[in-house]
Design a protein around this motif. Structure first.
Motif, PDB file in Angstrom:
ATOM      1  N   ALA A 242      -9.608   4.957  -6.488  1.00  0.00           N
ATOM      2  CA  ALA A 242      -9.700   3.545  -6.042  1.00  0.00           C
ATOM      3  C   ALA A 242      -8.750   2.768  -7.084  1.00  0.00           C
ATOM      4  O   ALA A 242      -7.887   1.866  -6.502  1.00  0.00           O
ATOM      5  CB  ALA A 242     -11.044   2.905  -5.900  1.00  0.00           C
ATOM      6  N   LEU A 243      -8.772   2.875  -8.166  1.00  0.00           N
ATOM      7  CA  LEU A 243      -8.000   2.025  -9.140  1.00  0.00           C
ATOM      8  C   LEU A 243      -6.681   2.741  -8.907  1.00  0.00           C
ATOM      9  O   LEU A 243      -5.471   1.794  -8.940  1.00  0.00           O
ATOM     10  CB  LEU A 243      -8.198   2.203 -10.600  1.00  0.00           C
ATOM     11  N   ARG A 244      -6.359   3.924  -8.821  1.00  0.00           N
ATOM     12  CA  ARG A 244      -5.113   4.294  -8.574  1.00  0.00           C
ATOM     13  C   ARG A 244      -4.152   3.949  -7.385  1.00  0.00           C
ATOM     14  O   ARG A 244      -3.187   3.664  -7.149  1.00  0.00           O
ATOM     15  CB  ARG A 244      -4.914   6.027  -8.842  1.00  0.00           C
ATOM     16  N   TYR A 245      -4.881   3.463  -6.372  1.00  0.00           N
ATOM     17  CA  TYR A 245      -4.368   2.832  -4.987  1.00  0.00           C
ATOM     18  C   TYR A 245      -4.005   1.619  -5.640  1.00  0.00           C
ATOM     19  O   TYR A 245      -2.773   1.382  -5.190  1.00  0.00           O
ATOM     20  CB  TYR A 245      -5.535   2.767  -3.989  1.00  0.00           C
ATOM     21  N   VAL A 246      -4.808   0.911  -6.168  1.00  0.00           N
ATOM     22  CA  VAL A 246      -3.984  -0.422  -6.493  1.00  0.00           C
ATOM     23  C   VAL A 246      -3.001  -0.268  -7.489  1.00  0.00           C
ATOM     24  O   VAL A 246      -2.119  -1.367  -7.101  1.00  0.00           O
ATOM     25  CB  VAL A 246      -5.397  -1.304  -7.352  1.00  0.00           C
ATOM     26  N   GLN A 283      -0.504   7.231   1.779  1.00  0.00           N
ATOM     27  CA  GLN A 283      -0.446   7.065   3.231  1.00  0.00           C
ATOM     28  C   GLN A 283      -1.738   7.344   4.067  1.00  0.00           C
ATOM     29  O   GLN A 283      -2.220   6.586   5.027  1.00  0.00           O
ATOM     30  CB  GLN A 283       0.622   7.879   3.734  1.00  0.00           C
ATOM     31  N   GLN A 284      -2.369   8.461   3.457  1.00  0.00           N
ATOM     32  CA  GLN A 284      -3.619   8.979   4.053  1.00  0.00           C
ATOM     33  C   GLN A 284      -4.667   7.857   3.932  1.00  0.00           C
ATOM     34  O   GLN A 284      -5.384   7.472   4.936  1.00  0.00           O
ATOM     35  CB  GLN A 284      -4.103  10.104   3.415  1.00  0.00           C
ATOM     36  N   LEU A 285      -4.772   7.091   2.724  1.00  0.00           N
ATOM     37  CA  LEU A 285      -5.682   5.825   2.654  1.00  0.00           C
ATOM     38  C   LEU A 285      -5.486   4.934   3.509  1.00  0.00           C
ATOM     39  O   LEU A 285      -6.185   4.361   3.758  1.00  0.00           O
ATOM     40  CB  LEU A 285      -5.685   5.586   0.971  1.00  0.00           C
TER      41      LEU A 285
END
Length: 298
Positions: A242-246, A283-285
């Protein structure tokens, strides 16, 4: 730990930073957590005069004694506690900002604050008056730079156009993609750093029972959490994912994380060491749910 320049400032801050609002009332325990964070490479600590009636600034100041040159301290002003302690009122007036910094400096036991932030904002504010207060504080050497903490696109736009802010703190996560539409492109264009809070969406993306969040229902929240889980590995926890997405957003300089326990500090430091998400994973997220947008304050 990776470090990034915060906007046009000379501040280079850790990509995981410490949201001190999560600290409790145990000064000794807080000092241990903060030292653990420093040892792990975290150098940016964010507080506010509002938190715990100023006690949060005091406990942070105690924990950082003798370490001032190692760290970057951020605080906020604009919310004025009522004398009876029943709540607070919004006060962005110049006089109040100038008096607030004196109290914050005293509580933090320092003679300057690296980043001083307006803790909110509306279009009805005397914005030029507020900006002049921050500019005066920079000239006096009491603060090095200033920014705002706001999720309102119209307020952010006003400060971008009329001030020298170096940062905007705002909520952002896979469940709150509202900044992607207009705020992030605007801030990138003007080289203003984003301090992102709420990366795990109150725990809903990692371990909390699904419930409605913003415009998403509980089932949609569960879908987002499942997508995070699918991309997690033994070396990358759901929180780290979740942090890496941000952090994958170019506009984001640092993810501000609240940490109450030694395990949470350890987990945040581990997230900083994990491999960034690939373009395919991002992209998947993003395909799991339609991105939400700001409906008000546009």
């Amino acid at each position: 730990m990776q470090y990034h320049q915060l906007g046009k400032s000379a501040l280079h801050i850790s990509e995981i930073s410490y949201g001190c609002m999560s600290l409790g009332s145990d000064d000794a325990g807080n000092a241990r957590l903060i030292q653990q964070a420093i040892d792990g490479g975290i150098n940016f600590f964010d507080t506010a005069d509002l938190y715990d009636h100023g006690q949060n600034e005091i406990t942070l100041g105690k924990a950082l004694q003798g370490k001032r040159q190692q760290v970057i301290i951020a605080s906020k002003a604009g919310n004025q506690w009522r004398p009876d302690g029943s709540g607070w009122d919004w006060n962005p007036r110049r006089e109040y900002i100038l008096s607030s910094v004196e109290e914050s400096l005293r509580r933090l036991n320092t003679d300057y604050i690296d980043l001083y932030q307006l803790h909110g904002g509306t279009l009805e504010d005397p914005t030029d008056e507020t900006i002049s207060a921050f500019e005066t504080l920079v000239q006096q050497g009491k603060i090095r730079y200033y920014g705002i903490s706001s999720i309102r696109p119209n307020v952010i736009r006003t400060f971008v156009e009329r001030s020298h802010i170096v940062s905007v703190m705002m909520q952002y996560s896979l469940l709150d993609r509202r900044p992607e539409e207009s705020a992030f492109p605007l801030l990138e264009q003007h080289d203003i750093g984003v301090l992102a809070r709420g990366a795990v969406a109150k725990g809903l993306l990692v371990n909390k029972t699904p419930e409605p969040y913003l415009n998403y229902n509980a089932d949609e929240v569960a879908q987002a959490a499942a997508a995070i889980q699918r991309l997690s590995t033994p070396d990358r926890s759901p929180a780290a994912t979740a942090l890496r997405y941000v952090l994958a957003q170019p506009a984001v300089t640092s993810a501000v994380v609240g940490m109450r326990t030694a395990q949470q500090v350890q987990d945040a430091l581990a997230a900083a060491r994990t491999t960034p998400l690939s373009a395919t994973e991002i992209q998947q997220l993003q395909q799991v749910l339609p991105a939400n947008k700001y409906e008000q304050h546009r």
